[in-house]
Design a protein around this motif. Structure first.
Motif, short mmCIF file in Angstrom:
data_model
loop_
_atom_site.label_atom_id
_atom_site.label_comp_id
_atom_site.label_asym_id
_atom_site.label_seq_id
_atom_site.Cartn_x
_atom_site.Cartn_y
_atom_site.Cartn_z
N UNK A 110 0.81 -1.10 -0.05
CA UNK A 110 -0.06 -0.05 0.01
C UNK A 110 0.89 1.28 -0.04
N UNK A 111 2.29 1.01 -0.20
CA UNK A 111 2.98 2.57 -0.09
C UNK A 111 3.82 2.29 -1.42
N UNK A 112 4.23 3.48 -1.82
CA UNK A 112 5.37 3.53 -3.05
C UNK A 112 6.67 2.98 -2.59
N UNK A 113 7.58 3.10 -3.62
CA UNK A 113 9.10 2.61 -3.23
C UNK A 113 9.55 3.86 -2.31
N UNK A 114 9.26 5.04 -2.82
CA UNK A 114 9.74 6.16 -2.05
C UNK A 114 9.12 6.32 -0.63
N UNK A 115 7.90 5.91 -0.37
CA UNK A 115 7.39 6.13 0.85
C UNK A 115 8.19 4.94 1.86
N UNK A 116 8.31 3.73 1.24
CA UNK A 116 9.14 2.88 2.08
C UNK A 116 10.34 3.29 2.50
N UNK A 117 11.09 3.91 1.28
CA UNK A 117 12.50 4.57 1.71
C UNK A 117 12.23 5.74 2.74
N UNK A 136 20.99 9.69 -2.89
CA UNK A 136 22.18 8.67 -2.94
C UNK A 136 21.66 7.46 -3.32
N UNK A 137 20.69 6.98 -2.52
CA UNK A 137 20.24 5.63 -2.77
C UNK A 137 19.95 5.43 -4.36
N UNK A 183 15.13 4.22 -8.57
CA UNK A 183 14.73 5.54 -8.85
C UNK A 183 13.57 5.77 -10.03
N UNK A 184 13.62 4.54 -10.98
CA UNK A 184 12.74 4.57 -12.03
C UNK A 184 11.52 4.26 -11.63
N UNK A 185 11.44 3.69 -10.44
CA UNK A 185 10.11 3.06 -9.93
C UNK A 185 9.62 3.64 -8.49
N UNK A 186 10.12 4.88 -8.51
CA UNK A 186 9.93 5.49 -7.12
C UNK A 186 8.50 5.72 -6.80
N UNK A 187 7.59 6.07 -7.90
CA UNK A 187 6.26 6.18 -7.44
C UNK A 187 5.54 4.97 -7.55
N UNK A 243 14.01 -6.94 -3.35
CA UNK A 243 15.17 -7.37 -2.39
C UNK A 243 16.11 -5.97 -2.58
N UNK A 244 16.18 -5.42 -3.40
CA UNK A 244 17.11 -4.14 -3.69
C UNK A 244 16.41 -3.07 -2.84
N UNK A 245 15.13 -3.11 -2.78
CA UNK A 245 14.55 -2.02 -1.96
C UNK A 245 14.67 -2.47 -0.36
#
Lengths: 253, 451, 338, 378
Positions: free
Chosen positions: A113-120, A135-136, A144-148, A160-162
């Motif tokens: 329920x959260x985006x990549x960026x929100x997870x970060x 930097x990440x 970065x491509x999939x941040x949203x 796994x990367x995330x």
């Protein structure tokens, strides 16, 4: 306590706290409810070292990592865990995390329920903060491509990367990697391996649990083998690779 | 056998007792229960030579009617005092004819036990059984709903203990579910309808369209039917009669259809919390400010009590309804009761308190008059008993159905109360003759004197 | 047509109340994993905040009614009116909306104390024990209220200017007979605002993000160094405030009594489960859905076809929805399924 | 309960039987030794034992079990009205019809688990209650409750004399102590069956489902028939309890099916100790005792109880305790729920176990406290 003792049992050489080891756990015992999983595990890790924690299914590897990360289960009933002179054993998981422990769990546990960026962002709410999100993204252009994008829609490798990136977004002293290659295609495994190798080069102390023992041993300086909740081997990674008996008896490879 | 009925005569009457069964029972029975059983005369809970007797006050202490139950209990305690000759005597000073001497009942000191009906039939019956089986009461009284009254009345008939019902307004209590061992001082839905009729005609005329909202259970149905009969006799039309679930809480979905129904009177056959909620919400929907068919829209609540008036607050002002008794009555009996209740507790009694107080006194008086606690004799004394001086004018306990007949009050929510207790204004005292009816219309059978 | 429009309004209004109660309940379920049978009691306590404030504001000078000697009969005038005249009267008139100001801190405090003092110790206990302990707490709370305020409902009217009905029919061109009480419209608006505020809080604040993350995966959020427990305590407080505000604003519609929480409890559980465990959106959607269905089932036309349908509609719909959709409308897998 | 003696089921049964049959003797000193309350203990004991077979063994929390109680009661009263006042047909029909209801409700509800299951059962029960209270009045007599009347057909009995007939078992009247002993025999039978189920492979399967339903599903084991069987058995216990309520007092009211009634048996079971043999019985006993004895205390009675105290102290004590009895008995019950769960997770049975372990610890070893501790861990 020692009804499962085996010939390979290694007596701990150091008592935690008495030796300036960077990370040290001493005689930890953990339970999942009634079942007794970790039965007196002790070992040290030097700063910057990569340790492979090996053993068969159900040997207590994941439980050991989870005990170190101080999550609620398994419950540690006895033992001491020290990281950089801080007593982890008297902390809760969020306190351990604030003192530099990062667990990358085996199923990655990306928040749905959260985006990549929100997870970060989530991993940078509590101190200490590590890499900046920019930097990440530099380091992991795929993210970065999939941040949203909603994070749970990422592929296994990207997740796994995330998960690893989430750890790096914090200023960590000890990285606990649980089955980082599990369920990934060989090509992806290589990619993740490169990432982990990069982390090693950064000098982050790491404990890695992996079914794929060979892959883990390629990376690790030292290895520990667990069997039925106890340490049965503690030595150099190369020794495990060389000792076929050991591998057959405890790792079935 | 004998232990629970405390009477030997029954063994032969029922005629199906087998010797083996009796032996089995006797063997199982703890000794200390046998002791009194055989020594007793032949009715249940015979006080014999004991120095005291017990009444069972079975009132709602928990649940929605707990406040009413508390007031009933206050009245009962007062009645016990007065019967035992303590306090100022209350209605013992005004009741006519009076046999009680103010020294207990037949010289025995009156004591009491209490229980919680929870306004549930099962709990009420369990509580009544405890009073009968464990505490050995000679009479049970109380309650605050018709379901409970009918359930406990049936039990008391089976067990041979007299029941003086508390608040129960359904026609069934002394109609199809009437019992020889049960008596009711409260009025019923039929009488509410009869009493309201003339007042409604006077206030609202004969050309009205009524919309009923009715609590969907037996009491609601009997009240709806009674009121409908009355209003239709006046020439009113009934636009609709809608059943609402008990405890609905929010009645808005039942009230909005009233707005466009063309009806100009809303009759709320609700009681307690349901009535408070439906009235409050009906007023919120602006029904009272509405003009329909060139007339002011009116709301009627056939059964009122002061506690309900308190709960409805401002909304009750000007609303018409009936009530069994109100503390503002100026007859000697009511004044005496209000005075002693007020001195004891600091506020006026509710109609629940009045009903219960009177019931306790009436039973005690009947025993005194009959000279025995033997229920059939007491029942015979109460049947057809005529008395005065207990509020509502000359009163009679009709022998055919054990319904009490007395004047009925039509009341209106007070527009300008002079004090915090002055909530209801007596609009009209409808004489007893206007609310009387033939006992046969509701059927039912009283059952035997001897059980 | 008008009738249908009004029933939709009724349903929305009812749904607003259901949704508000269910929202708090779901927040607590979703974050703490606790089955809180005392949630209805919080709703009731909110309503009694309104009663209490009114009682405080109307502390009165009592002039004894000398004509009656045997009990304490008096005519009373609130000191506020004596001191401030019309302004005092207006304040008393507005006591229900004003008591929101009282209810927020009081309910927050009650929520925090409840969570820290009791609920906290039951996170890992079986649901059955959570039910028993919170049910016990609900009984204790309501008995305390009963001993202070009695069992009889207490009227707490809305401000005078909201007492009538809004001529929405005229405004919307539907005809004069379509009117709806002002206060109910306000309640609808209010529940909308609160629901929106809760969602906005969860969606657009960092705190809310943590809570959302925590609802999905508490352990992982802890591993990121965040003290989830601490935040969930505050969420519990917020849930208590939401329930309390729902109670305050509902007081003019339903004169509060000590038992009102219990009356709403079963219904709110049904709403939460129909919505799907752990889903806030589901709880709100189910609240409105059940409210509207209940309103329609109560129409004479419908009851004529299926007698008694208004008595069972909510439960019937619940059964159908749960049987057709295994986790309610929007439930998540694995939440409260064991 | 880890005394070796109690490991033998026959010893348990013998002790249990004696304890139940002598109940009038040992319940009298606490004021509960009168027929109606003892009947209630037995009846609700049966209800709770049955509920425990579902909840305690499988972990499925039914929140609508009262519906079977109601069905049992209505069936029994109809049997009295139409057939005969003999209680045997009434009991048998009640159990069967409750079983039929349980098959239908269980079949549908068991398609879901966890709280979804609970709400499904709750919804079925509430629908039944609401309908029985209003629309189904011709069948149930609504609020007033279904009662015997003089003009009931009772085709198997001859015409009755004056007054309503009593329920009987081949001539033995079923009120008072006879009624209690009849219920007691049913309780003993019910307990015996429950004990056998606990010990049977079927019971172990149910426990396995409770501890890990998903794993059992993965292994290709179909849990549904087992769960449904448990549900139906447990519904039949409730039907039996409902019929006994009618046997001892021939009246059936709709409130017996309300959610509060379902909640009551849940509370009884958890309070006593879910999943234990005796727990539900203790829970049923405690709640019914409170409902009947605590609710009946009033200031007068308290003054009698505390008469031994000096006057001033007596007044204070009565004033304080007065808040918790009579109209305050709900408060006491609520506090009891909280205290038991907070301090005795696992219910009253757990409390007894701890107490006995503690006592054993004291007796077995003077000085070595570890024994008591290890006994606790076992």
């Amino acid at each position: 306590m020692s009804k499962y003792s085996t010939t390979h049992r290694v007596t701990p050489v150091t008592r935690a706290g008495s030796d300036p080891a960077f990370f040290s756990c001493w005689d930890i015992h953990s339970y999942y409810g009634e079942s007794y999983i970790v039965q007196g595990v002790s070992f040290d890790v030097r700063e910057g070292e990569v340790l492979a924690l090996l053993g068969r299914n159900g040997a207590g590897k994941t439980s050991t990592l989870r005990s170190i990360a101080r999550v609620d289960s398994p419950q540690v009933t006895h033992g001491e865990i020290w990281l950089d002179h801080k007593p982890l054993h008297s902390m809760k998981s969020h306190e351990a995390a604030q003192n530099g422990v990062a667990l990358v769990p085996e199923d990655r546990r990306i928040i749905a329920g959260m985006t990549v960026e929100e997870n970060l962002i989530l991993s940078q709410i509590a101190p200490p903060i590590g890499w900046s999100i920019e930097r990440i993204y530099d380091h992991f252009p795929r993210l970065a491509e999939r941040r949203a994008q909603e994070a749970t829609t990422l592929s296994g490798g990207e997740q796994q990367m995330l998960a690893v990136a989430r750890a790096l977004a914090r200023d960590i002293k000890l990285l606990l990697l649980d089955e980082p290659y599990e369920g990934l295609a060989p090509v992806i495994v290589h990619e993740i391996e490169r990432i982990v190798d990069g982390i090693k080069k950064l000098g982050i102390t790491t404990i890695i649990v992996e079914q794929n023992a060979v892959a883990a041993l390629r990376l690790a300086d030292r290895a520990i083998i667990l069997d039925m909740g106890q340490v049965v081997f503690d030595g150099l990674a190369q020794e495990v690779l060389d000792n076929e008996d050991l591998r057959q008896q405890y790792l079935a490879i | 056998m004998s232990d629970d009925k405390s009477k030997t005569s029954e063994l032969s009457r029922r005629g199906f007792i087998k010797v083996g069964a009796a032996a089995l029972t006797a063997a199982n029975m703890p000794m200390f229960f046998v002791k009194d059983a055989w020594a007793a005369k032949d009715f249940r809970n015979n006080p014999g030579n004991a120095g005291s007797v017990k009444f069972g006050f079975n009132v709602p202490q928990t649940g929605a009617y707990a406040d009413e139950g508390a007031d009933e209990l206050r009245a009962y305690k007062l009645a016990v005092k007065h019967i035992n000759g303590e306090g100022d005597g209350g209605m013992l000073n005004t009741m006519k004819p009076l046999t009680l001497k103010g020294n207990g009942i037949l010289g025995k000191k009156l004591e009491y036990v209490t229980g919680d009906t929870q306004t549930k039939s099962d709990a009420a019956r369990a509580s009544a059984k405890r009073m009968i089986e464990k505490d050995g009461v000679v009479m049970i009284t109380g309650g605050s709903s018709s379901g409970v009254a009918v359930a406990v009345q049936g039990l008391c008939q089976e067990m041979g203990v007299i029941f003086m019902a508390g608040l129960t307004h359904s026609n069934d209590t002394t109609g199809k579910d009437k019992r020889r061992y049960g008596f009711r001082h409260f009025f019923n839905a039929y009488m509410s309808g009869k009493a309201l009729g003339p007042v409604l005609k006077e206030e609202m005329g004969t050309d009205r369209k009524a919309y009923h909202l009715t609590a969907d259970y037996t009491w609601g149905w009997t009240q709806e039917e009674s009121i409908k009969n009355t209003t239709e006799a006046l020439g009113w039309q009934t636009t609709a009669a809608v059943k609402t679930p008990v405890g609905a809480g929010d009645f808005s979905q039942y009230i909005t259809p009233v707005l466009n129904s063309g009806a100009d009177v809303l009759i709320l056959n609700h009681y307690g919390k349901d009535m408070i909620n439906s009235l409050t919400q009906a007023v919120q929907f602006g029904l009272r400010d509405k003009q329909v068919n060139g007339k002011n829209f009116e709301i009627v609540v056939p059964l009122f009590s002061r506690l309900m008036a308190q709960g409805a607050g401002e909304n009750i002002k000007g609303i018409l309804g009936t009530t069994n008794w109100n503390w503002s009555l100026q007859d000697e009996g009511s004044k005496a009761f209000v005075k002693s209740f007020g001195q004891e507790y600091g506020f006026p009694p509710s109609m629940a308190a009045h009903t219960c107080y009177v019931q306790a006194l009436l039973y005690a008086n009947a025993v005194e008059q009959a000279g025995t606690f033997y229920p059939p004799e007491v029942i015979k004394t109460l049947e057809g008993f005529k008395f005065d001086g207990m509020g509502n004018g000359p009163t009679e306990y009709r022998a055919e159905d054990h319904q009490c007949f007395k004047d009925v009050l039509v009341v209106r929510g007070n527009q300008n109360p002079t004090s915090q207790f002055d909530l209801l204004q007596v609009q009209k005292i409808v004489p007893r003759s206007e609310v009387e009816y033939d006992a046969k219309i509701f059927g039912g059978e009283l059952g035997p004197y001897e059980v | 047509m008008d009738a249908i429009f009004l029933q939709i309004l009724n349903g929305l209004d009812k749904g607003g109340a259901y949704a508000l109660i269910a929202l708090g309940l779901t927040l607590v379920f979703g974050t703490l994993g606790v089955v809180n049978f005392a949630h209805g009691a919080l709703f009731m306590l909110g309503a009694f905040c309104a009663i209490t404030l009114e009682k405080i504001l109307t502390i009165s000078m009592k002039v004894k009614d000398e004509s009656i000697t045997f009990f304490d009969a008096y005519k009373e005038q609130p000191y506020l009116e004596i001191w401030f005249g019309d302004f005092g009267t207006t304040i008393i008139d507005w006591s229900v909306p004003i008591s929101i100001l009282l209810a927020i801190p009081v309910m927050l405090l009650i929520g925090l104390v409840m969570e820290r003092g009791l609920i906290k110790h039951f996170y890992k206990r079986p649901h059955a024990e959570q039910i028993l302990v919170t049910f016990g707490l609900a009984i204790v709370l309501q008995e305390i209220v009963k001993s202070f305020f009695g069992a009889n409902p207490i009227p707490s009217p809305a401000p005078e200017i909201f007492s009538g009905s809004a001529p929405i029919g005229v405004l919307l061109g539907l005809g004069e007979s379509v009117v709806y009480p002002w206060w109910r419209l306000i309640y609808l608006l209010f529940s909308g605002i609160i629901i929106f505020a809760v969602f906005a809080f969860l969606q657009f604040t960092t705190f809310g993000m943590v809570v959302r993350a925590g609802m999905h995966d508490r352990e992982t959020v802890g591993l990121l160094g965040i003290n989830v427990e601490h935040r969930f305590t505050i969420v519990f407080g917020i849930a208590a405030v939401v329930a309390g505000l729902a109670g305050v604003m509902y007081a003019p519609i339903l004169p509060p009594d000590y038992h009102m929480g219990m009356d709403f409890l079963v219904l709110s559980f049904v709403v939460v489960v129909v919505g799907g465990m752990g889903s806030l959106g589901g709880a709100v959607a189910a609240g409105f859905l059940l409210g509207i269905l209940q309103s329609f089932a109560s129409m004479n036309e419908v009851k004529a076809i299926i007698p008694g349908i208004d008595q069972i509609i909510i439960y019937l719909v619940a059964v159908v929805i749960i049987l057709v959709r295994p986790r309610g409308l929007m439930g998540r897998k694995g939440v409260m399924e064991d | 309960m880890n005394m070796p003696l109690l490991k033998n089921d026959w010893v348990i049964m013998a002790i249990f039987t004696v304890a139940v049959l002598t109940a009038p003797l040992w319940l009298t000193p606490v004021g509960a030794g009168y027929p109606d309350l003892m009947q209630k203990f037995a009846i609700f004991g049966i209800f709770a034992i049955g509920f425990n077979l579902l909840f305690g063994l499988t972990g499925y929390l039914s929140f609508g079990h009262a519906v079977f109680l109601g069905v049992g009661s209505y069936t029994a009263v109809w049997s009295f009205k139409l057939l005969t006042m003999n209680v045997l047909p009434a009991v048998i029909f009640s159990i069967l019809l409750a079983g039929v209801f349980a098959v239908v409700i269980g079949y549908l509800s068991l398609r879901r688990s966890g709280i979804y299951f609970s709400i499904l059962t709750l919804a079925f029960a509430q629908m039944s209650y609401n309908l029985a209270y209003s629309v189904l009045t011709p069948l149930t007599n609504g609020e007033t409750g279904l009662q015997l009347t003089m003009d009931d057909p009772r085709v198997l009995d001859g015409p009755v004399g004056q007054g309503l007939p009593s329920t009987q078992l081949f001539g033995i009247e079923m009120s008072g102590y006879n009624g209690f002993y009849f219920c007691a025999v049913m309780l003993i039978l019910g307990f015996f069956i429950s004990l056998r189920i606990f010990r049977s492979p079927f019971g172990l399967k149910l426990l396995a489902i409770k501890s890990n339903q998903t794993r059992m599903k993965y292994t290709g084991f179909n849990t549904r028939p087992y769960l449904l069987t448990a549900f139906v058995i447990s519904g039949m216990y409730a039907g039996l309890a409902g019929s006994l309520m009618a046997v001892t007092d021939p009246l059936a009211g709709a409130e017996r099916m309300q959610w509060t009634a379902s909640g009551e048996v849940v509370l009884m079971t958890i309070l006593g100790g879910a999943g234990t043999l005796f727990g539900p019985l203790f829970g049923a006993g405690i709640i019914k005792y409170f409902e009947n004895i605590f609710s009946a205390m009033n200031d007068g009675r308290l003054h009698e109880i505390f008469a031994f105290l000096p006057d001033w102290l007596e007044n204070i004590v009565v004033a304080i305790t007065g808040e918790f009895v009579g109209e305050g008995w709900h408060l006491t019950l609520g506090l009891l729920f909280m205290i038991v769960v907070i301090f005795l997770p696992g219910g009253v049975v757990e409390g007894i176990r701890r107490a006995s372990a503690y006592v054993k610890g004291i007796f077995q070893s003077s000085g070595d406290k570890d024994v008591a501790l290890s006994a606790e861990k076992e």
